[in-house]
Design a protein around this motif. Structure first.
Motif, short mmCIF file in Angstrom:
data_model
loop_
_atom_site.label_atom_id
_atom_site.label_comp_id
_atom_site.label_asym_id
_atom_site.label_seq_id
_atom_site.Cartn_x
_atom_site.Cartn_y
_atom_site.Cartn_z
N LEU A 339 0.85 -1.19 0.00
CA LEU A 339 0.00 0.00 0.00
C LEU A 339 0.89 1.24 0.00
O LEU A 339 1.76 1.38 0.86
CB LEU A 339 -0.90 0.00 1.23
N LEU A 340 0.66 2.12 -0.96
CA LEU A 340 1.51 3.30 -1.13
C LEU A 340 0.86 4.59 -0.67
O LEU A 340 1.48 5.65 -0.70
CB LEU A 340 1.92 3.45 -2.61
N GLY A 341 -0.42 4.52 -0.22
CA GLY A 341 -1.13 5.73 0.12
C GLY A 341 -1.68 6.42 -1.11
O GLY A 341 -1.34 6.09 -2.26
N GLU A 342 -2.56 7.40 -0.89
CA GLU A 342 -3.16 8.18 -1.97
C GLU A 342 -3.79 7.28 -3.04
O GLU A 342 -3.70 7.55 -4.25
CB GLU A 342 -2.14 9.14 -2.57
N ASN A 343 -4.42 6.19 -2.58
CA ASN A 343 -5.16 5.27 -3.45
C ASN A 343 -4.29 4.59 -4.50
O ASN A 343 -4.73 4.32 -5.62
CB ASN A 343 -6.32 6.00 -4.13
N ARG A 344 -3.04 4.31 -4.13
CA ARG A 344 -2.14 3.62 -5.05
C ARG A 344 -1.47 2.44 -4.33
O ARG A 344 -1.27 2.47 -3.11
CB ARG A 344 -1.06 4.56 -5.58
N VAL A 345 -1.12 1.40 -5.10
CA VAL A 345 -0.38 0.25 -4.59
C VAL A 345 0.72 -0.10 -5.57
O VAL A 345 0.64 0.23 -6.76
CB VAL A 345 -1.29 -0.99 -4.38
N SER A 346 1.77 -0.73 -5.06
CA SER A 346 2.79 -1.31 -5.94
C SER A 346 2.60 -2.82 -5.93
O SER A 346 2.39 -3.42 -4.88
CB SER A 346 4.20 -0.94 -5.48
N VAL A 347 2.64 -3.41 -7.12
CA VAL A 347 2.43 -4.84 -7.29
C VAL A 347 3.70 -5.44 -7.86
O VAL A 347 4.20 -4.98 -8.90
CB VAL A 347 1.23 -5.12 -8.21
N GLY A 348 4.26 -6.46 -7.19
CA GLY A 348 5.54 -7.02 -7.60
C GLY A 348 5.42 -8.41 -8.19
O GLY A 348 4.69 -9.26 -7.67
N LYS A 349 6.14 -8.61 -9.28
CA LYS A 349 6.19 -9.91 -9.94
C LYS A 349 7.65 -10.37 -9.98
O LYS A 349 8.53 -9.62 -10.39
CB LYS A 349 5.63 -9.81 -11.36
N ALA A 350 7.91 -11.60 -9.55
CA ALA A 350 9.28 -12.12 -9.46
C ALA A 350 9.96 -12.09 -10.82
O ALA A 350 9.36 -12.44 -11.84
CB ALA A 350 9.28 -13.53 -8.90
N THR A 351 11.23 -11.69 -10.82
CA THR A 351 12.00 -11.69 -12.06
C THR A 351 12.36 -13.11 -12.49
O THR A 351 12.61 -13.36 -13.66
CB THR A 351 13.28 -10.86 -11.89
N ASP A 352 12.40 -14.03 -11.53
CA ASP A 352 12.66 -15.44 -11.81
C ASP A 352 11.61 -16.26 -11.04
O ASP A 352 11.66 -16.34 -9.82
CB ASP A 352 14.07 -15.83 -11.37
N ILE A 353 10.67 -16.84 -11.75
CA ILE A 353 9.56 -17.56 -11.11
C ILE A 353 10.07 -18.69 -10.23
O ILE A 353 9.51 -18.98 -9.17
CB ILE A 353 8.58 -18.10 -12.17
N GLU A 354 11.14 -19.37 -10.67
CA GLU A 354 11.68 -20.48 -9.90
C GLU A 354 12.46 -20.01 -8.68
O GLU A 354 12.66 -20.76 -7.73
CB GLU A 354 12.61 -21.33 -10.80
N LYS A 355 12.91 -18.74 -8.70
CA LYS A 355 13.67 -18.18 -7.58
C LYS A 355 13.09 -16.82 -7.22
O LYS A 355 13.71 -15.77 -7.46
CB LYS A 355 15.15 -18.04 -7.96
N PRO A 356 11.91 -16.78 -6.62
CA PRO A 356 11.27 -15.49 -6.32
C PRO A 356 12.07 -14.62 -5.36
O PRO A 356 11.89 -13.40 -5.35
CB PRO A 356 9.92 -15.91 -5.71
N TYR A 357 12.96 -15.23 -4.58
CA TYR A 357 13.77 -14.46 -3.64
C TYR A 357 14.82 -13.60 -4.35
O TYR A 357 15.48 -12.75 -3.72
CB TYR A 357 14.47 -15.40 -2.65
N MET A 358 14.98 -13.78 -5.66
CA MET A 358 15.95 -12.98 -6.40
C MET A 358 15.49 -11.55 -6.59
O MET A 358 16.26 -10.68 -6.98
CB MET A 358 16.23 -13.62 -7.76
N GLY A 359 14.21 -11.27 -6.32
CA GLY A 359 13.73 -9.91 -6.46
C GLY A 359 12.55 -9.81 -7.40
O GLY A 359 12.19 -10.78 -8.10
N SER A 360 11.93 -8.64 -7.43
CA SER A 360 10.73 -8.43 -8.23
C SER A 360 10.84 -7.16 -9.06
O SER A 360 11.64 -6.27 -8.78
CB SER A 360 9.49 -8.30 -7.32
N LYS A 361 10.02 -7.08 -10.08
CA LYS A 361 9.75 -5.86 -10.81
C LYS A 361 8.35 -5.40 -10.42
O LYS A 361 7.44 -6.22 -10.25
CB LYS A 361 9.83 -6.08 -12.32
#
Length: 653
Positions: A339-361
């Motif tokens: 939740l980002l406030g002001e009616n906005r959210v950030s939604v993250g998708k893993a850069t590597d589906i098999e290794k989601p801990y590698m980070g998101s976009k």
């Protein structure tokens, strides 16, 4: 906006019970409550004036959806005399011999308070800033003078005219004049909200329990709760014992009880609850009515009518967004959702589906579930007045509420964050601080040259071949023999982990490195090279530390043995000294039993003008949390074995 009587009730919810609303001087003699747009967002806030303990205060309340919160709460003296000046001072760190010193610059980038503090924080609305030297903290005014001389181990930010300080005796409360309010020290004191602050410590049954203090330090709600939350709108959630939670008011009166395994997060009028351990989570209202049936593996508190939920069991994540009825707004399909406030959210998708801990976009979406951008950002901060800091693989910048980059404001190379502070924009990007004006012009940036004397200086260089590999390393200038200087600098690059790193590939870990000038005298320069390697998905990373001792005339890199006479048996002598310190000094109680076997001939070390320091790496003789166990040995205690005619000793004597 609510009616006037409703406004009075709302304001009173945020005031300490002892406070009294001031009466306006108009013909109606009404409470001094007004509607004004104080933050330029085209919506009125509620401004009220009140008195407390002989002082006058101004409180500003802001509403988002149906919830009110405190925008500011300051004494009128602070607001009038100190507020504007404090807002125009920005914290600026400078690298010097011995580490970093902090000062404050004005809106033109000129130092108003010279960098002389070992630790410092931003000025607060009270017109005071926390600053310190030699591991103790005090308070300074906008001229850099101490209004409270350093004497505390820590000081928290002021809230409702009070700050929490800590010394060897424990936690205490001070007012804006630095006067201690509490009659005794506590194990723990939280920040003030609605005129109340949590305090905690061991009870008679040896259980850690909580109560509440008022702004005068009185224990107005006795210490009897296993868990306690901050007050919001005059109520707080507490845990009395197992499966027994309650809502209490400012006087500690129980308004409602809940008999569940877990109840938490007093936000938006709905509470997370779990009936029995191991079961799923849902939401109840303040009267205990089930509003959303238990159906989620994980939940977060409601904010402005929305809550983040997790539909995946175990360590997996499938985050989504729900409304107050439990209806799905964003399907639970994503690796991150914030939740980002002001009616906005950030939604993250893993850069590597098999290794989601590698980070998101991340993508930007609104709280109705409409996606406004693709998954293009590395991180997105919370919105403030229509802007949010964000970054991609190349730059850090502001985005507007549509998720588009604001090109009229600073775009800074590297990864980090931007924040508007008064009339300047602070950039903390690639672990360095700089300031820009609103037009994007650079006003001030952290120094990259550290003068040692009239001849020598250390130059900071940056090595950033990959988004997950960042090193700042030292290079020396001023040595007379340029060939020797080149050899020294090449060795410093190698010691700093400057090496071949592929650019456009995903590394298995992130690495950051930095340095400081720890000691310089005559011809001897001692640098600290530190690093931190964090394998993605690990519980924590592994820090490293090295101290090159460099002779700026010969180019020699000294070792521990160079400090001592030949055949001095320095290893045995130093081993005995360290062993005795472990046995007799309480500060080393954390050392693993029987783990210390003596020092090595090439034991990691560093020196200053009067002392030798020997240190060990994490896990070597102590837990990871102990960091680098370090043992200080004054030279005067080992002069009999020091080679005072040796090149290392003569380099700084």
């Amino acid at each position: 906006m609510p009616c006037r009587n409703c406004l009075i009730s709302i304001v009173n919810n945020f005031l300490p019970p002892e406070a009294r609303l001031l009466i306006s001087k108009d013909q109606y003699k009404r409470p001094a409550i007004f509607l004004r747009d104080v933050d330029n967002d085209y919506e009125n806030e509620v401004i009220a004036f009140y008195s407390l303990e002989g002082a006058r205060y101004t409180i500003a309340l802001k509403r988002e959806e149906n919830n009110w919160y405190v925008l500011s709460n300051v004494s009128q003296k602070s607001r009038l005399d100190l507020g504007n000046k404090a807002r125009n001072l920005s914290l600026a760190p400078v690298k010097v011999i011995g580490g970093i010193k902090y000062g404050y610059i004005d809106n033109k980038g000129q130092f108003v308070i010279k960098p002389r503090f070992d630790y410092a924080f931003n000025f607060q609305k009270s017109g005071l800033a926390i600053a310190g030297e030699n591991n103790i903290f005090g308070l300074i005014d906008t001229k850099g003078n101490y209004v409270l001389k350093p004497k505390y181990d820590s000081i928290d930010e002021f809230s409702e005219g009070r700050a929490i300080v800590r010394d060897k005796s424990g936690a205490k409360i001070i007012d804006e004049a630095g006067k201690e309010i509490t009659s005794k020290a506590y194990n723990y004191i939280g920040s003030f909200r609605n005129g109340r602050a949590q305090f905690g410590g061991l009870g008679s049954s040896e259980k850690y329990i909580y109560g509440y203090l008022d702004r005068m330090g009185n224990e107005v709600i006795p210490q009897k709760f296993e868990e306690a939350s901050d007050f919001i709108n005059g109520i707080a959630l507490v845990k009395i014992n197992d499966k027994h939670y309650a809502i209490i008011n400012l006087k500690g009166k129980v308004l409602q009880t809940f008999n569940y395994n877990f109840v938490g997060n007093l936000g938006d009028g709905l509470l997370i609850f779990q009936k029995e351990a191991g079961e799923k989570y849902g939401y109840i209202d303040l009267r205990g009515n089930i509003v959303i049936q238990p159906q989620f593996e994980g939940t977060q508190g409601f904010e402005n009518g929305r809550a983040v939920i997790n539909a995946a069991a175990g360590y997996k994540t499938k985050y989504g967004l729900i409304d107050r009825k439990g209806s799905i707004v964003i399907k639970p399909l994503y690796d991150n959702l914030n939740l980002l406030g002001e009616n906005r959210v950030s939604v993250g998708k893993a850069t590597d589906i098999e290794k989601p801990y590698m980070g998101s976009k991340y993508a930007v979406a609104d709280t109705n579930g409409t996606f406004l951008t693709d998954f293009i950002y590395n991180n997105i901060e919370k919105y403030n007045r229509g802007l949010a800091s964000a970054s991609d693989n190349k730059n850090t910048f502001f985005i507007d509420k549509s998720g588009r980059i604001v090109k009229t404001m600073p775009i800074v190379s590297g990864g980090g964050s931007l924040i508007i502070q008064g009339e300047l924009i602070k950039a903390f990007v690639d672990n360095r601080t700089s300031y820009y004006n609103m037009q994007g012009k650079l006003v001030w940036k952290q120094n990259t040259t550290i003068p040692l004397d009239n001849q020598y200086k250390v130059i900071e260089q940056k090595f950033n071949p990959n988004k997950d590999y960042l090193v700042y390393y030292p290079q020396i200038e001023g040595m007379k023999n340029k060939r020797v200087q080149l050899d020294v600098n090449n060795k410093l690059k190698k010691l700093s982990q400057v090496k071949d790193i592929p650019g456009n590939v995903q590394l298995e870990s992130s690495y950051s490195g930095d340095f400081s000038v720890e000691f310089f005298k005559k011809n001897l320069l001692v640098l600290e090279l530190n690093g931190y390697d964090f394998p993605f998905g690990a519980a924590h990373g592994m820090p490293t530390k090295a101290y090159p001792h460099i002779d700026l005339v010969s180019g020699s890199f000294y070792e521990l043995k160079d400090l001592f006479k030949l055949n001095s048996n320095y290893v045995e002598v130093l081993s005995d000294i360290v062993g005795n310190m472990i046995k007799t000094q309480p500060q080393y109680e954390y050392v693993f039993p029987d783990s210390y076997k003596g020092i090595q001939p090439n034991q990691p070390f560093y020196i200053d003008e009067n002392n030798l320091y020997l240190y060990f790496t994490p896990y070597e003789i102590a837990p990871y949390a102990a960091g680098f166990p370090t043992f200080k040995i004054p030279f005067k205690d080992i002069m009999s074995i020091i080679n005072t005619q040796g090149s290392l000793w003569k380099a700084f004597n």
